[in-house]
Design an enzyme around this catalytic site. Sequence first.
Site, PDB file in Angstrom:
ATOM      1  N   CYS A  33       0.871  -1.172   0.000  1.00 15.27           N
ATOM      2  CA  CYS A  33       0.000   0.000   0.000  1.00 15.27           C
ATOM      3  C   CYS A  33       0.910   1.224   0.000  1.00 15.27           C
ATOM      4  CB  CYS A  33      -0.929  -0.008   1.209  1.00 15.27           C
ATOM      5  SG  CYS A  33      -0.078  -0.289   2.771  1.00 15.27           S
ATOM      6  N   TYR A  50       3.213  11.858 -12.104  1.00  9.70           N
ATOM      7  CA  TYR A  50       1.797  12.125 -11.856  1.00  9.70           C
ATOM      8  C   TYR A  50       1.667  12.875 -10.530  1.00  9.70           C
ATOM      9  CZ  TYR A  50       2.201   8.128  -8.641  1.00  9.70           C
ATOM     10  OH  TYR A  50       2.591   7.286  -7.626  1.00  9.70           O
ATOM     11  N   ARG A 125      13.055  -0.364  -3.481  1.00 12.64           N
ATOM     12  CA  ARG A 125      12.347  -0.738  -4.712  1.00 12.64           C
ATOM     13  C   ARG A 125      13.143  -0.306  -5.934  1.00 12.64           C
ATOM     14  NH1 ARG A 125       6.398   1.533  -6.583  1.00 12.64           N
ATOM     15  NH2 ARG A 125       5.482  -0.454  -7.192  1.00 12.64           N
ATOM     16  N   TYR A 158       9.822  -3.775  -9.652  1.00 11.49           N
ATOM     17  CA  TYR A 158       8.578  -3.519 -10.389  1.00 11.49           C
ATOM     18  C   TYR A 158       8.905  -3.410 -11.866  1.00 11.49           C
ATOM     19  CZ  TYR A 158       3.881  -1.494 -11.191  1.00 11.49           C
ATOM     20  OH  TYR A 158       2.597  -1.267 -11.597  1.00 11.49           O
ATOM     21  N   HIS A 182       3.227  -7.262  -8.129  1.00 13.09           N
ATOM     22  CA  HIS A 182       2.085  -7.545  -9.014  1.00 13.09           C
ATOM     23  C   HIS A 182       2.358  -8.658 -10.026  1.00 13.09           C
ATOM     24  CE1 HIS A 182       1.401  -3.825  -7.029  1.00 13.09           C
ATOM     25  NE2 HIS A 182       1.646  -2.989  -8.008  1.00 13.09           N
ATOM     26  N   ASP A 251      -2.778  -2.441  -2.557  1.00  7.66           N
ATOM     27  CA  ASP A 251      -2.292  -1.388  -3.467  1.00  7.66           C
ATOM     28  C   ASP A 251      -3.042  -0.065  -3.271  1.00  7.66           C
ATOM     29  OD1 ASP A 251      -0.477  -0.364  -5.313  1.00  7.66           O
ATOM     30  OD2 ASP A 251      -1.841  -0.672  -6.990  1.00  7.66           O
TER      31      ASP A 251
END
Length: 299
Positions: A33, A50, A125, A158, A182, A251
Amino acid sequence: MTAVSKTPGWLDFYHNPSRPDFQLPKGAVDAHCHVFGPDPEFPFAAERKYTPCNASKDDLWALKSRLGFTRNVIVQATCHGSDNRAVLDAIADAHGLAKGIASVEVGVSDGELARLAKGGIKAVRFNFVKRLVMPVSPEILLPLAARIDAAGMHIVIYFESPDLPALYDFIASIPAIVVVDHMGRPDLSKPVDSAEFLLFLKLMAAHENIWCKTTCPERLSHTGPPTYDDFVPFAHSIISQFPDRVLWGTDWPHPNLKSHMPDDAWLVDMIPRIAPTKILQRKLLVDNPMRLYWPEEGV
Ligand code: 0GY
């Protein structure tokens, strides 16, 4: 300071989600999350791709109690760049019930890695999703992976499935635990025995240090909400083959969704379909995340 404007068309998280029908096992961990800001207390990074809505730690704690989770693993979102303060602040507020995944610059010092680890960061990450970041080359990341490992943390990675062939050898060579976000983003419109997904299963089968998050039906599904049927065979295949190396998370607050925003209870209600036995559910939601993120608890 005035708040920045969200990316046009941004979908805010679902307020007042339902209570799931599926009752989570005691001590369940939401192992993927995010928190966004709140800006301006925790400003978004200049290089972000974004600008999201604010989604604070208090919003996350409200979701946790609504759904029935006990703990959270909070992943640094790309909108915060390598400024991990919002995640560290949430961890500090959670009284031991949250850990984090950071993002760092390649030139990060060993002292900073130690500081992050002390603040409850368990992994760094590596992001290869080009619409989110400018990916750094594997040759540069390998020495960093060794330093992250030496600091007592692991790697979260990722990427999107078309990039796996090019990344395969790199991922296989990382000398630490690697958690893939994912499921490596498979194309769910392809069969579960397509070459693309089989390559991911081969990677996991060949390397016992590689783990996987069986997350994001809302992001990956083509058949859509609320049941996301095409997600089930992919996640079930991974969970049944590698039951001791899988994690699950909401998520929340679901960055960059374009078509819809899920009621988070729908996602929790997917769990018995992808992990159909109590034993698998306990591994996915409690035993595995506790072993990886709270080893000191000895669960
Ligand atoms: C995710 C997915 C996304 C975004 C991020 O850090 C991020 O900005 O993770 C995405 O847009 O696919 O893992 O939640």
